[in-house]
Scaffold this motif. Structure first.
Motif, PDB file in Angstrom:
ATOM      1  N   THR A 222       0.841  -1.194   0.000  1.00 28.80           N
ATOM      2  CA  THR A 222       0.000   0.000   0.000  1.00 28.80           C
ATOM      3  C   THR A 222       0.879   1.247   0.000  1.00 28.80           C
ATOM      4  O   THR A 222       2.059   1.209   0.369  1.00 28.80           O
ATOM      5  N   TRP A 223       0.274   2.349  -0.415  1.00 26.25           N
ATOM      6  CA  TRP A 223       1.020   3.595  -0.499  1.00 26.25           C
ATOM      7  C   TRP A 223       1.588   3.992   0.868  1.00 26.25           C
ATOM      8  O   TRP A 223       2.746   4.387   0.969  1.00 26.25           O
ATOM      9  N   LYS A 224       0.836   3.871   1.927  1.00 27.33           N
ATOM     10  CA  LYS A 224       1.316   4.249   3.256  1.00 27.33           C
ATOM     11  C   LYS A 224       2.544   3.426   3.632  1.00 27.33           C
ATOM     12  O   LYS A 224       3.549   3.981   4.114  1.00 27.33           O
ATOM     13  N   GLN A 225       2.466   2.133   3.427  1.00 24.68           N
ATOM     14  CA  GLN A 225       3.577   1.277   3.843  1.00 24.68           C
ATOM     15  C   GLN A 225       4.795   1.474   2.950  1.00 24.68           C
ATOM     16  O   GLN A 225       5.934   1.492   3.427  1.00 24.68           O
ATOM     17  N   TRP A 226       4.566   1.622   1.647  1.00 26.00           N
ATOM     18  CA  TRP A 226       5.686   1.846   0.744  1.00 26.00           C
ATOM     19  C   TRP A 226       6.386   3.167   1.047  1.00 26.00           C
ATOM     20  O   TRP A 226       7.605   3.246   1.110  1.00 26.00           O
ATOM     21  N   ARG A 227       5.590   4.213   1.236  1.00 24.53           N
ATOM     22  CA  ARG A 227       6.180   5.531   1.503  1.00 24.53           C
ATOM     23  C   ARG A 227       6.914   5.549   2.834  1.00 24.53           C
ATOM     24  O   ARG A 227       7.964   6.187   2.965  1.00 24.53           O
ATOM     25  N   SER A 228       6.384   4.845   3.828  1.00 29.61           N
ATOM     26  CA  SER A 228       7.063   4.781   5.126  1.00 29.61           C
ATOM     27  C   SER A 228       8.409   4.084   4.997  1.00 29.61           C
ATOM     28  O   SER A 228       9.403   4.516   5.596  1.00 29.61           O
ATOM     29  N   ALA A 229       8.459   3.026   4.211  1.00 26.49           N
ATOM     30  CA  ALA A 229       9.711   2.284   4.037  1.00 26.49           C
ATOM     31  C   ALA A 229      10.668   2.981   3.070  1.00 26.49           C
ATOM     32  O   ALA A 229      11.886   2.829   3.177  1.00 26.49           O
ATOM     33  N   HIS A 230      10.091   3.753   2.122  1.00 27.55           N
ATOM     34  CA  HIS A 230      10.911   4.396   1.088  1.00 27.55           C
ATOM     35  C   HIS A 230      10.479   5.854   0.928  1.00 27.55           C
ATOM     36  O   HIS A 230       9.831   6.223  -0.065  1.00 27.55           O
ATOM     37  N   PRO A 231      10.811   6.718   1.886  1.00 27.27           N
ATOM     38  CA  PRO A 231      10.332   8.108   1.846  1.00 27.27           C
ATOM     39  C   PRO A 231      10.832   8.901   0.635  1.00 27.27           C
ATOM     40  O   PRO A 231      10.212   9.901   0.267  1.00 27.27           O
ATOM     41  N   ASP A 322       6.821  -9.776   4.967  1.00 24.35           N
ATOM     42  CA  ASP A 322       7.473  -8.502   5.260  1.00 24.35           C
ATOM     43  C   ASP A 322       6.467  -7.629   6.006  1.00 24.35           C
ATOM     44  O   ASP A 322       5.552  -7.070   5.411  1.00 24.35           O
ATOM     45  N   ARG A 323       6.639  -7.508   7.317  1.00 22.83           N
ATOM     46  CA  ARG A 323       5.643  -6.798   8.121  1.00 22.83           C
ATOM     47  C   ARG A 323       5.697  -5.296   7.903  1.00 22.83           C
ATOM     48  O   ARG A 323       4.698  -4.598   8.105  1.00 22.83           O
ATOM     49  N   GLU A 324       6.833  -4.789   7.480  1.00 21.43           N
ATOM     50  CA  GLU A 324       6.924  -3.359   7.186  1.00 21.43           C
ATOM     51  C   GLU A 324       6.087  -3.002   5.962  1.00 21.43           C
ATOM     52  O   GLU A 324       5.414  -1.977   5.932  1.00 21.43           O
ATOM     53  N   LEU A 325       6.102  -3.889   4.943  1.00 21.31           N
ATOM     54  CA  LEU A 325       5.347  -3.640   3.724  1.00 21.31           C
ATOM     55  C   LEU A 325       4.043  -4.424   3.659  1.00 21.31           C
ATOM     56  O   LEU A 325       3.255  -4.245   2.728  1.00 21.31           O
ATOM     57  N   ASP A 326       3.803  -5.295   4.646  1.00 25.00           N
ATOM     58  CA  ASP A 326       2.582  -6.090   4.724  1.00 25.00           C
ATOM     59  C   ASP A 326       2.365  -6.888   3.442  1.00 25.00           C
ATOM     60  O   ASP A 326       1.286  -6.880   2.839  1.00 25.00           O
ATOM     61  N   THR A 327       3.405  -7.627   3.049  1.00 21.43           N
ATOM     62  CA  THR A 327       3.312  -8.439   1.844  1.00 21.43           C
ATOM     63  C   THR A 327       4.290  -9.596   1.931  1.00 21.43           C
ATOM     64  O   THR A 327       5.177  -9.621   2.788  1.00 21.43           O
ATOM     65  N   ALA A 328       4.111 -10.566   1.035  1.00 26.63           N
ATOM     66  CA  ALA A 328       5.001 -11.728   0.981  1.00 26.63           C
ATOM     67  C   ALA A 328       6.123 -11.469  -0.016  1.00 26.63           C
ATOM     68  O   ALA A 328       5.925 -10.813  -1.040  1.00 26.63           O
ATOM     69  N   ARG A 329       7.305 -12.038   0.278  1.00 25.83           N
ATOM     70  CA  ARG A 329       8.440 -11.864  -0.619  1.00 25.83           C
ATOM     71  C   ARG A 329       9.459 -12.962  -0.377  1.00 25.83           C
ATOM     72  O   ARG A 329       9.444 -13.626   0.670  1.00 25.83           O
ATOM     73  N   LEU A 330      10.360 -13.147  -1.317  1.00 27.30           N
ATOM     74  CA  LEU A 330      11.487 -14.039  -1.103  1.00 27.30           C
ATOM     75  C   LEU A 330      12.393 -13.461  -0.029  1.00 27.30           C
ATOM     76  O   LEU A 330      12.642 -12.261   0.005  1.00 27.30           O
ATOM     77  N   ALA A 331      12.900 -14.340   0.837  1.00 24.20           N
ATOM     78  CA  ALA A 331      13.834 -13.893   1.869  1.00 24.20           C
ATOM     79  C   ALA A 331      15.184 -13.592   1.242  1.00 24.20           C
ATOM     80  O   ALA A 331      15.564 -14.166   0.211  1.00 24.20           O
ATOM     81  N   THR A 332      15.931 -12.710   1.873  1.00 31.25           N
ATOM     82  CA  THR A 332      17.245 -12.339   1.338  1.00 31.25           C
ATOM     83  C   THR A 332      18.236 -13.493   1.393  1.00 31.25           C
ATOM     84  O   THR A 332      19.247 -13.477   0.687  1.00 31.25           O
TER      85      THR A 332
END
Length: 359
Positions: A222-231, A322-332
């Protein structure tokens, strides 16, 4: 990627690149009461079909062939399964000259608006592609590190995928054919007129038949989560050169979880159906792909468990929530060369009926 500082504008006139004066299939779906009934679907003043749309109980659209069993559809079978989605070629206009805003100027976005996030690569700033823009265009021909980047979105399949080009690194640009295969966007490249289903990224007709486009990860958040993680993110503007009702979604709503996104089955025919009903048609999976090997993991399961370990083609992978972005992703720490992206279960299965599944 070009930047803007001013507030985005809605164009007051149609550009010469926009060849279709009538409504496209999104407008058709909005006005036709698609969920759970009969709909007369009109495009550009002409009726292109009356379909019995699934209501979630029958589980099968009309004219849908039986499952292909455990064999993925061949390129020729996919080509034979192409159907009209309503608009003609380029009737859904791709964005060819994208313009971008700084985050502070993207006032057209609410906090809960879905965006497809591209994280910083090679000195480029992160970038957000709003779903409310892509819903009307489906393709953005952009550049990343001075190389072609094609960002695509198919609302019918729930897939947002970014492509960086074919094996020979040719600079291809893409448009919409107006057709679908397995209820998924069928693209064409303007250099060779080859056609490419978006979900597979492999050409099924034309001079590049059999070639597969390389991908780069997009994150559905979401825009809120993306912007918070990537201002410092940039945002695709609504100043596209086209007159569109940005801010409305004729399919329903992701933010309120309604309409096509949660109800019924696929609107258009698909080549394979999961008769075991391990997942509902519109359940979202994280689809993992490594060569000819495929795995689908329920996104709800990843959220519930936080971390899921699996194998794709004999290579271990780990996916995380990814709880910061509230989405699923491959782990690093996943070293396998695996592609991963969100998809509706019916669409993933239609292309990959041999897929492994973690429901």
């Amino acid at each position: 990627m070009a930047d803007m500082d001013e507030q985005p504008r809605t164009p007051s006139s149609r550009t010469p690149e926009d060849p279709t004066p009538g409504p496209d299939r999104r407008q058709v779906l909005k006005g036709a009461a698609v969920i759970g009934g009969l709909a007369a679907l009109a495009v550009g003043g002409g009726i292109y079909g009356v379909r019995q749309l699934t209501d979630g109980s029958s589980g099968s659209p009309p004219s849908a062939p039986e499952s292909a069993g455990t064999v993925p559809p061949s390129l020729d079978r996919l080509a034979a399964g192409v159907v009209s989605g309503g608009p003609g070629k380029d009737g859904i206009p791709a964005i060819g000259k994208p313009r971008f805003l700084d985050a502070d100027h993207a006032r057209f976005l609410s906090d809960d608006q879905p965006v497809f996030g591209l994280e910083a690569r090679g000195g480029e700033r992160p970038c957000a592609y709003p779903q409310l823009v892509l819903i009307w265009h489906e393709i953005v021909n952009d550049r990343l590190n001075d190389r072609p980047l094609t960002v695509t979105y198919c609302p019918l399949a729930g897939t947002a995928i970014a492509f960086t080009g074919p094996p020979d690194k040719a600079a291809l640009t893409f448009g919409t054919t107006g057709n679908l295969v397995n209820s998924n966007l069928l693209m064409y490249d303007r250099q060779t007129d080859s056609t490419w289903p978006q979900l597979t990224g492999t050409a099924i007709t034309g001079g590049r038949k059999g070639q597969t486009l390389a991908t780069t990860p997009l994150l559905w958040t979401t825009w809120k989560q993306w912007r918070s993680a990537h201002p410092r993110t940039r945002v695709l503007s609504t100043d596209t050169g086209y007159l569109r009702d940005y801010g409305s979604d004729p399919y329903g709503s992701y933010t309120r979880h309604s309409g096509y996104y949660v109800e019924g089955g696929p609107v258009f025919p698909v080549l394979a159906r999961d008769r075991s009903r391990r997942l509902a048609d519109k359940d979202v999976v994280l689809g993992l792909r490594r060569g000819a090997h495929h795995l689908a993991i329920s996104k709800k399961r990843i959220e519930r468990e936080g971390s899921v370990r699996a194998e794709v083609g004999g290579r271990p992978v780990r996916v995380v929530w990814d709880r910061e972005l509230d989405t699923a992703r491959l782990a690093t720490d996943s070293r396998a060369p695996v592609e991963a992206f969100d998809a509706m279960w019916f669409a993933w299965y239609a292309f990959y009926p041999d897929t492994q599944v973690l429901p």
